[in-house]
Design an enzyme around this catalytic site. Sequence first.
Site, PDB file in Angstrom:
ATOM      1  N   GLN B 125      -6.185  -6.197  -1.516  1.00 22.02           N
ATOM      2  CA  GLN B 125      -6.113  -5.053  -0.614  1.00 22.02           C
ATOM      3  C   GLN B 125      -5.777  -3.798  -1.406  1.00 22.02           C
ATOM      4  OE1 GLN B 125      -3.767  -5.992   3.074  1.00 22.02           O
ATOM      5  NE2 GLN B 125      -3.171  -7.704   1.798  1.00 22.02           N
ATOM      6  N   SER B 128      -1.831   0.659   0.440  1.00 25.01           N
ATOM      7  CA  SER B 128      -0.670   1.514   0.169  1.00 25.01           C
ATOM      8  C   SER B 128      -0.874   2.393  -1.047  1.00 25.01           C
ATOM      9  CB  SER B 128       0.570   0.657  -0.086  1.00 25.01           C
ATOM     10  OG  SER B 128       0.888  -0.105   1.035  1.00 25.01           O
ATOM     11  N   SER B 160      -1.747  -6.719  -3.180  1.00 27.51           N
ATOM     12  CA  SER B 160      -1.520  -8.167  -3.305  1.00 27.51           C
ATOM     13  C   SER B 160      -2.702  -8.822  -3.994  1.00 27.51           C
ATOM     14  CB  SER B 160      -1.345  -8.797  -1.929  1.00 27.51           C
ATOM     15  OG  SER B 160      -0.220  -8.261  -1.300  1.00 27.51           O
ATOM     16  N   GLU B 244      -4.045  -9.123  10.875  1.00 26.78           N
ATOM     17  CA  GLU B 244      -3.042  -9.289   9.834  1.00 26.78           C
ATOM     18  C   GLU B 244      -1.696  -9.629  10.455  1.00 26.78           C
ATOM     19  OE1 GLU B 244      -1.495  -7.217   5.768  1.00 26.78           O
ATOM     20  OE2 GLU B 244      -2.160  -5.879   7.345  1.00 26.78           O
ATOM     21  N   ASN B 362       8.718  -4.412   9.690  1.00 23.13           N
ATOM     22  CA  ASN B 362       9.203  -4.844  10.999  1.00 23.13           C
ATOM     23  C   ASN B 362       9.775  -3.686  11.815  1.00 23.13           C
ATOM     24  OD1 ASN B 362       8.304  -7.289  10.192  1.00 23.13           O
ATOM     25  ND2 ASN B 362      10.240  -8.391  10.487  1.00 23.13           N
ATOM     26  N   GLU B 363      10.220  -2.642  11.127  1.00 23.36           N
ATOM     27  CA  GLU B 363      10.709  -1.458  11.872  1.00 23.36           C
ATOM     28  C   GLU B 363       9.535  -0.766  12.575  1.00 23.36           C
ATOM     29  OE1 GLU B 363      11.715  -2.336   8.798  1.00 23.36           O
ATOM     30  OE2 GLU B 363      13.657  -3.014   9.590  1.00 23.36           O
TER      31      GLU B 363
END
Lengths: 340, 381
Positions: B125, B128, B160, B244, B362-363
């Site tokens: 990927q 980012s 990754s 995802e 997770n935020e």
Amino acid sequence: MRFLLDPEQTAFARSLDALLTAADTPAAVRSWGAGDHAAGRALWSRIADLGVFALAVPEAYEGLGPRPVEVAVAFVELGRHAVPGPSVETVAAAALLSEPRLAHLAKRFLPGVASGGTVMTLALPGGGPYVLDGDVADVELGVGVTGAGELRVAREAAGPEGGTSRVRRSLDPARRLCLPRPGGELLATGPPVVAGAAHAVRWARLATAAQALGVGLALLDRTVAYVKQRSQFGVPVGSFQAVRHRLADAKIALEFARPLVLGAALSLDPADVAAAKVAACEAAYATARTALQLHGAIGYTAEYDLSLWLTRARALRSAWGSPGECRAVVLGDGADAGFG
Amino acid sequence: MDLTYSPGDQAFRAEARAWLDAHVPAAPLPSLETEEGFAAHRAWEAGLAADRWSVVSWPLAYGGRDCGLVRWLVFEEEYWAAGAPGRVGQNGVNLLAPTLFDHGTEEQRARILPPMARGEVVWAQAWSEPEAGSDLASLRSRAVRADGGWLLSGQKTWSSRAAFADRAFGLFRSEPDTPKPHQGLTYLMFDLRAPGVTVRPIGRLDGKPAFAELFLDEVFVPDEDVIGEPGSGWRVAMSTAGNERGLTLRAPGRFLASADRLAALWHERGRDPYTRDRVADAVIGARAYRLFTYAAASRFLEGEPLGPESSLNKVFWSEYDIALHETALDLLGGEGEAADAGGGWGEGYVFSLAGPIYAGTNEIQRDIIAERLLGLPKGRR
């Protein structure tokens, strides 16, 4: 493979929700705890008319069941509205008396359960030490499973009463804890009683788990509504990330408990039922803590209706197998693992 | 409602189980995050693909079995229960492939999917960037029009598998001045060995090069490697973001197998009283995740899109995975400190720690749950 409620089951839940919404259930909860059972008994009859208790009774005894998925669906709604009374215990008694070798007892008691005329209560190994609402129930069963196993009628409103009952206060003011009465008419002994009792514990845990899930869902809904309208610093407190994230966590816990409850209703496997009980009670309890915190001081008052659900979440965690006892059943560990 | 498998599903399960019994390597492969391990995992994928087990849910034409969602879940349960190796191709299979099915051209699918299914071309990927993590839309890497294609320049990071992979896919800014940051982005695929690409591996917490930085200096990408319309990259990427976070990144089978292994370890270690409740919670959590996924799959099969519910999924599995591995290491006592403790628990623990960070932290997921599932007002991020 279709792991979703059918349209009829969803419609049934909606009817029950509508009935309980229209019935001023909080007032019935409060009067029940104060020892005035008229409103609670009237509510019980209306719930029964919708078929809730008939779903736990085999068709041979004027019921519509046994249909554990529908019973679970119903108990989610009973929890959502914090309905008072020994509904879990009545369903568990129906499961016990549905044991095929106890047919003569089923004939005697179950038509009344199905119609809503008979409110039952009992304590069982794997549950707690108390009979819930033993002062109100029409029939209290006494069940012993040590040795050969024996089943008695400890109290029957229509018959001579055995002993007297002392009500102990619960952390949930609407729950009336009584010590089991000794003695009473002997109904049955031996393996059928032991087998029926084990079956009854599974139903009791399933119904408690479903009820806890409903309690948690109600607490979440009420708290979401509250933080949208309560403003501080000029904005709704629901816009603060600390508040939003706690509610998101409550939503996650409840939504992952829900399929465990329905899956346990499908299998009635002891480990599945125990897993559902742990997950639903933990989720409801965590949601109660969040609900209290996000309401602030108003949530900490008896007068405010939120207290009806806050205290119920705590009580259901202890009822019909503590979290630790149920975790032991999940792992096949401990003394009562085979019994749950 | 029911949880029963059709006779066909049961036969499929038996067939998968028999194949895995006969083929799963007796000893675990070396770590996926090493050169040697990467090569071994590619070879394993080729073997899976030879008998059409590498991408069971894909159409026959691309190397799959055209299985429905239920059989995919069944296959995953069998795959992980058999102790089969981790999947080196998962970035491509779980993220790029669904995007190609939804937005790619027939030519792109025919060219890209079969080698992906065989493990011949492994994808990384490229989302980012150093200044664009959770705020992905603020990315600055550029795609500039060139004759017959595009020139990519800029920097990507946390890619990754990029240390050993062949190709990468991601978003690039093709229109510099748009009113909103997520406008003017284009979804492109490029070769990690093309002129102008520099791959600098990054050691994760245990030092293994599980991801990499990518430096791009006028890397040419032909038009045939643009997915969807130029400028519509954000919509193309987000349409499969649920994959995802949700159904496909972490099949329940993986956690059911881990929970079974943990419960077995707990019994072996004399039913350790100190970890009993946490072991039970791992077993309960795996069951909850499985049933939650079956419910989501049932809804999906009735035509409901995978929406913000996938955010519930993502937070649950990522936190669950860490708790499960922490419990295993605690159960191992002092031995739990060893990097190779108990055969894979240590490596699994290191891998699990990244879960709450990637695929949208997770935020960010909790914000999505709060706004889109609970209807809470938007707040300051």
